[in-house]
Design a protein around this motif. Structure first.
Motif, PDB file in Angstrom:
ATOM      1  N   THR A  35       0.772  -1.176  -0.004  1.00 31.38           N
ATOM      2  CA  THR A  35      -0.119  -0.217  -0.027  1.00 31.38           C
ATOM      3  C   THR A  35       0.829   1.164   0.068  1.00 31.38           C
ATOM      4  O   THR A  35       0.620   2.099  -0.843  1.00 31.38           O
ATOM      5  N   ALA A  36       1.854   1.309   0.810  1.00 32.25           N
ATOM      6  CA  ALA A  36       2.803   2.521   1.148  1.00 32.25           C
ATOM      7  C   ALA A  36       3.326   2.808  -0.307  1.00 32.25           C
ATOM      8  O   ALA A  36       3.692   3.852  -0.789  1.00 32.25           O
ATOM      9  N   ASN A  37       4.005   1.596  -0.871  1.00 31.99           N
ATOM     10  CA  ASN A  37       4.734   1.737  -2.102  1.00 31.99           C
ATOM     11  C   ASN A  37       3.801   2.157  -3.408  1.00 31.99           C
ATOM     12  O   ASN A  37       4.030   3.100  -4.042  1.00 31.99           O
ATOM     13  N   ARG A  38       2.653   1.590  -3.373  1.00 32.06           N
ATOM     14  CA  ARG A  38       1.643   2.069  -4.591  1.00 32.06           C
ATOM     15  C   ARG A  38       1.247   3.530  -4.349  1.00 32.06           C
ATOM     16  O   ARG A  38       1.492   4.296  -5.370  1.00 32.06           O
ATOM     17  N   ILE A  39       1.159   4.212  -2.883  1.00 28.82           N
ATOM     18  CA  ILE A  39       0.871   5.423  -2.840  1.00 28.82           C
ATOM     19  C   ILE A  39       2.141   6.406  -3.188  1.00 28.82           C
ATOM     20  O   ILE A  39       1.923   7.382  -3.764  1.00 28.82           O
ATOM     21  N   ASN A  56     -11.543   5.970   4.879  1.00 28.99           N
ATOM     22  CA  ASN A  56     -11.344   5.680   6.215  1.00 28.99           C
ATOM     23  C   ASN A  56      -9.912   4.976   6.035  1.00 28.99           C
ATOM     24  O   ASN A  56      -9.314   4.691   5.101  1.00 28.99           O
ATOM     25  N   LEU A  57      -9.450   4.447   7.276  1.00 31.82           N
ATOM     26  CA  LEU A  57      -8.362   3.872   7.814  1.00 31.82           C
ATOM     27  C   LEU A  57      -8.447   2.536   7.907  1.00 31.82           C
ATOM     28  O   LEU A  57      -7.425   1.600   8.199  1.00 31.82           O
ATOM     29  N   THR A  58      -9.682   1.893   7.878  1.00 32.32           N
ATOM     30  CA  THR A  58      -9.765   0.480   8.199  1.00 32.32           C
ATOM     31  C   THR A  58     -10.575  -0.092   7.255  1.00 32.32           C
ATOM     32  O   THR A  58     -11.040   0.431   6.180  1.00 32.32           O
ATOM     33  N   ALA A 191       0.610   6.966   9.161  1.00 36.13           N
ATOM     34  CA  ALA A 191       0.559   7.240   7.681  1.00 36.13           C
ATOM     35  C   ALA A 191      -0.633   7.746   7.037  1.00 36.13           C
ATOM     36  O   ALA A 191      -0.716   8.523   6.157  1.00 36.13           O
ATOM     37  N   GLY A 192      -1.828   7.165   7.337  1.00 33.08           N
ATOM     38  CA  GLY A 192      -3.045   7.436   7.007  1.00 33.08           C
ATOM     39  C   GLY A 192      -3.651   8.883   7.288  1.00 33.08           C
ATOM     40  O   GLY A 192      -4.076   9.524   6.375  1.00 33.08           O
ATOM     41  N   LEU A 193      -3.368   9.263   8.626  1.00 31.81           N
ATOM     42  CA  LEU A 193      -3.674  10.632   9.155  1.00 31.81           C
ATOM     43  C   LEU A 193      -2.799  11.649   8.482  1.00 31.81           C
ATOM     44  O   LEU A 193      -3.312  12.827   8.104  1.00 31.81           O
TER      45      LEU A 193
END
Length: 334
Positions: A35-39, A56-58, A191-193
């Motif tokens: 997920t982090a790499n894609r973003i 959302n984050l969940t 990371a999401g926030l």
């Protein structure tokens, strides 16, 4: 695919399902890394109109769709021609296509787009950029991106993070912070926030105030409180309820809090495709209790047409406590 949500995901006490959590941790690290790499690698595209992301984050269960519907309503109230844009999860059509309530079914476009289309023009597209361009070409002056926080394809004007505000019974919106599949998080909380512009804490109507500890989690981000309220009273008389959402137990609580005479409640996995034998079983239980079958608006949209006259839909809506302040945020007025 339907996801049956483990309730232990949302418990902060790591002792619950400790062995399962430990075994799933390596998969969680892989999920978070992908997920982090894609973003990080994405180059977001500007579709030429403002994009308001409601995410959302969940993994499910925060109330994104009622919030997205309310954002669309408030934009219309401000004179903005806003269209919804969704991936169309659960539907077989790839899009871009505008949702037609008289033509499309949940099996084709997904249940959430059907809900959004009740109030506003709604589009589905696996390719969000293509969907955004189609909506803009059709006259959209703003786009409300449903479930788009982890999708980096479009340049976002405003990123709203919806958080379930219910923290009773040792439930916590983020569980112990573990990423899927060892917990409910789509990505690490920090990371999401960091990509959010504001947080919307969606509270059930029967809880007075959000947990101060939860509010502290969001740091300096603006926080708006919204209430998930029934759009009307539940049906009178005995009821047999059922729901196939990420947190079906919350529907049971909400019906009880609204004063429903709930004889029985049946949970199903998220986005469940209700089988005839399931519905016949529910109808038999309702007959035994002399009860009416009731479900959520989202679940009702997935029922076979022949069953819709036999089941009552119980809609809910999100209402902001500081609607004027939230409108200013939507308008970019600070």
């Amino acid at each position: 695919m339907s996801l049956s949500t483990p309730k232990w995901w949302y418990l902060r006490d790591r002792k619950h399902a400790a062995m399962t959590r430990m075994l799933l941790k390596p998969l969680s690290w892989i999920w978070a890394g992908v997920t982090a790499n894609r973003i990080a690698r994405a180059t977001p595209v500007d579709p030429g109109v403002p994009v308001i992301s409601v995410g959302n984050l969940t993994v499910g269960g925060s109330g994104k769709t009622p919030v997205a519907r309310e954002v669309l309503r408030l934009l219309r109230l401000s004179g903005v021609e806003a269209h919804a844009l969704s991936r169309g999860y659960g539907g077989k059509l790839e899009g871009p296509i505008r949702v037609d309530l008289n033509l499309h079914t949940a099996a084709e476009v997904g249940d959430e787009p059907l809900m959004l289309a009740l109030d506003s023009p709604a589009w589905i597209a696996r390719d969000r950029v293509a969907g955004a361009k189609s909506a803009a070409a059709a006259g959209a002056k703003a786009l409300v991106l449903d479930d788009g926080h982890q999708n980096p394809a479009l340049k976002k004007t405003l990123s709203l993070i919806v958080v379930d505000g219910e923290t009773r019974d040792d439930e916590w919106p983020f569980g112990d912070g573990s990423v899927f599949p060892s917990g409910p998080m789509r990505e690490p909380l920090k990371a999401g926030l960091a990509r959010g512009d504001a947080v919307i804490v969606l509270m059930p109507s029967d809880l007075a105030e959000p947990d101060p500890e939860l509010l502290e989690t969001f740091g300096a981000l603006p926080v708006f409180i919204a209430r998930l309220q029934p759009a009307g009273p539940p049906p009178s008389g005995p009821l047999v309820g059922f729901a196939g959402i990420a947190k079906p137990w919350k529907v049971e609580r909400s019906l009880t809090a609204a004063g429903a005479d709930l004889a029985e409640f049946a949970p199903f996995p998220d986005h469940a495709a209700f089988k005839t034998e399931d519905l016949r079983f529910l109808a038999d239980r309702a007959e035994q209790f002399g009860a009416t079958l009731v479900t959520t608006e989202k679940d009702w949209s997935r029922l076979p047409p022949e069953w819709r006259t036999r089941v009552t839909s119980w809609p809910v809506k999100a209402a902001f406590e500081d609607e004027a302040g939230f409108l200013r945020l939507l308008r970019g007025e600070g």
